[in-house]
Design a protein around this motif. Sequence first.
Motif, PDB file in Angstrom:
ATOM      1  N   VAL A 281      75.025  23.307  65.230  1.00 52.97           N
ATOM      2  CA  VAL A 281      76.046  24.280  65.639  1.00 52.97           C
ATOM      3  C   VAL A 281      76.330  24.097  67.129  1.00 52.97           C
ATOM      4  N   HIS A 282      77.489  24.572  67.568  1.00 49.11           N
ATOM      5  CA  HIS A 282      77.805  24.462  68.992  1.00 49.11           C
ATOM      6  C   HIS A 282      77.228  25.631  69.776  1.00 49.11           C
ATOM      7  N   TYR A 283      76.615  25.308  70.905  1.00 45.98           N
ATOM      8  CA  TYR A 283      76.134  26.333  71.835  1.00 45.98           C
ATOM      9  C   TYR A 283      77.264  27.303  72.158  1.00 45.98           C
TER      10      TYR A 283
ATOM     11  N   LYS B 111      66.727  26.967  59.951  1.00 43.22           N
ATOM     12  CA  LYS B 111      65.379  26.507  59.573  1.00 43.22           C
ATOM     13  C   LYS B 111      64.875  27.234  58.320  1.00 43.22           C
ATOM     14  N   ALA B 112      65.223  28.496  58.220  1.00 45.91           N
ATOM     15  CA  ALA B 112      64.780  29.278  57.049  1.00 45.91           C
ATOM     16  C   ALA B 112      65.365  28.712  55.754  1.00 45.91           C
ATOM     17  N   GLU B 113      66.499  28.025  55.874  1.00 46.06           N
ATOM     18  CA  GLU B 113      67.104  27.383  54.695  1.00 46.06           C
ATOM     19  C   GLU B 113      66.487  26.016  54.419  1.00 46.06           C
ATOM     20  N   GLY B 114      65.552  25.603  55.276  1.00 46.09           N
ATOM     21  CA  GLY B 114      64.869  24.323  55.049  1.00 46.09           C
ATOM     22  C   GLY B 114      65.581  23.127  55.645  1.00 46.09           C
ATOM     23  N   MET B 115      66.523  23.366  56.554  1.00 42.87           N
ATOM     24  CA  MET B 115      67.224  22.256  57.209  1.00 42.87           C
ATOM     25  C   MET B 115      66.675  22.070  58.626  1.00 42.87           C
ATOM     26  N   GLN B 116      66.931  20.902  59.200  1.00 45.88           N
ATOM     27  CA  GLN B 116      66.631  20.704  60.612  1.00 45.88           C
ATOM     28  C   GLN B 116      67.772  21.327  61.415  1.00 45.88           C
ATOM     29  N   ALA B 117      67.421  21.904  62.563  1.00 52.46           N
ATOM     30  CA  ALA B 117      68.408  22.651  63.340  1.00 52.46           C
ATOM     31  C   ALA B 117      68.786  21.912  64.618  1.00 52.46           C
ATOM     32  N   GLY B 118      70.107  21.782  64.825  1.00 54.85           N
ATOM     33  CA  GLY B 118      70.605  21.124  66.026  1.00 54.85           C
ATOM     34  C   GLY B 118      71.573  22.016  66.789  1.00 54.85           C
ATOM     35  N   VAL B 119      71.666  21.752  68.104  1.00 57.71           N
ATOM     36  CA  VAL B 119      72.664  22.430  68.943  1.00 57.71           C
ATOM     37  C   VAL B 119      73.489  21.368  69.654  1.00 57.71           C
ATOM     38  N   ALA B 120      74.809  21.520  69.610  1.00 57.14           N
ATOM     39  CA  ALA B 120      75.711  20.598  70.297  1.00 57.14           C
ATOM     40  C   ALA B 120      76.200  21.233  71.598  1.00 57.14           C
ATOM     41  N   LEU B 121      76.346  20.389  72.621  1.00 52.25           N
ATOM     42  CA  LEU B 121      76.862  20.848  73.918  1.00 52.25           C
ATOM     43  C   LEU B 121      78.168  20.138  74.223  1.00 52.25           C
ATOM     44  N   ASN B 122      79.182  20.914  74.587  1.00 51.43           N
ATOM     45  CA  ASN B 122      80.439  20.337  75.050  1.00 51.43           C
ATOM     46  C   ASN B 122      80.220  19.615  76.386  1.00 51.43           C
TER      47      ASN B 122
END
Length: 222
Positions: free
Chosen positions: A92-94, A108-119
């Motif tokens: 998701v985007h910051y 994470k609760a859905e079992g996926m790895q979590a990422g953050v995107a920065l503009n």
Amino acid sequence: MKNIKIAPSVLAADFANLQRDIEMMNDSQAEWFHIDIMDGVFVPNISFGMPVLEAINKHRNANKVLDVHLMIVDPDRYIKTFKELGADILTVHYEACTHLHRTIQAIKAEGMQAGVALNPHTPVSVLEDIIQDLDLVLIMSVNPGFGGQSFIENTYDKVRRLKAMIDVKGAKTIIEIDGGVNDKNAKALVDAGAEALVAGNFVFKSADPKATIAQLKEITLK
Ligand code: DX5
Ligand code: ZN
């Protein structure tokens, strides 16, 4: 030596021949499939949505990672949906998240790895208090919304600063670069600390996309 992931961006594929392009990726050295979801609000473009992702997921080999990059406002609404569509990594985007910590926990609760995107204009320092919770940080090396733009040179410095922050905190976060990646900048990005490289136009507009993926992979091994 680190295994650098190559993530072709399906946005640059030929949608009239999507199955062919997915099969090319299945046969290639690309470990990740990068999926750009745009809503026409967070970014000035609309890409593709759930039915297309469902088709991609149906044809990808099980060993390929579905790396989904959400360029949408209020992404919390769709976390469950993207899990059901096969996402392994959800970024998701910051700039689109008021309660980023909550959003990351929900992914994470859905079992996926979590990422953050920065503009490009967002400093890496905004992640100081959440970096330990992140599996991935995606550094935008162009303004999000379109493929085929030119790489912003400030990215190298940003990657180095982010890598230093990750090391100081003892985090395991992977750095991914997205936008204008090609054979000219790939090596320097890896040297700066990148471990995943998205490439859209450079791969799909080349004469032999599979060979281009192999070429990028080769560069990262040097
Ligand atoms: C841009 C997207 C990118 C894009 C990359 O908003 O996030 O993933 O598809 O395409 P290229 O490699 O052509 O810049
Ligand atoms: Zn992307």
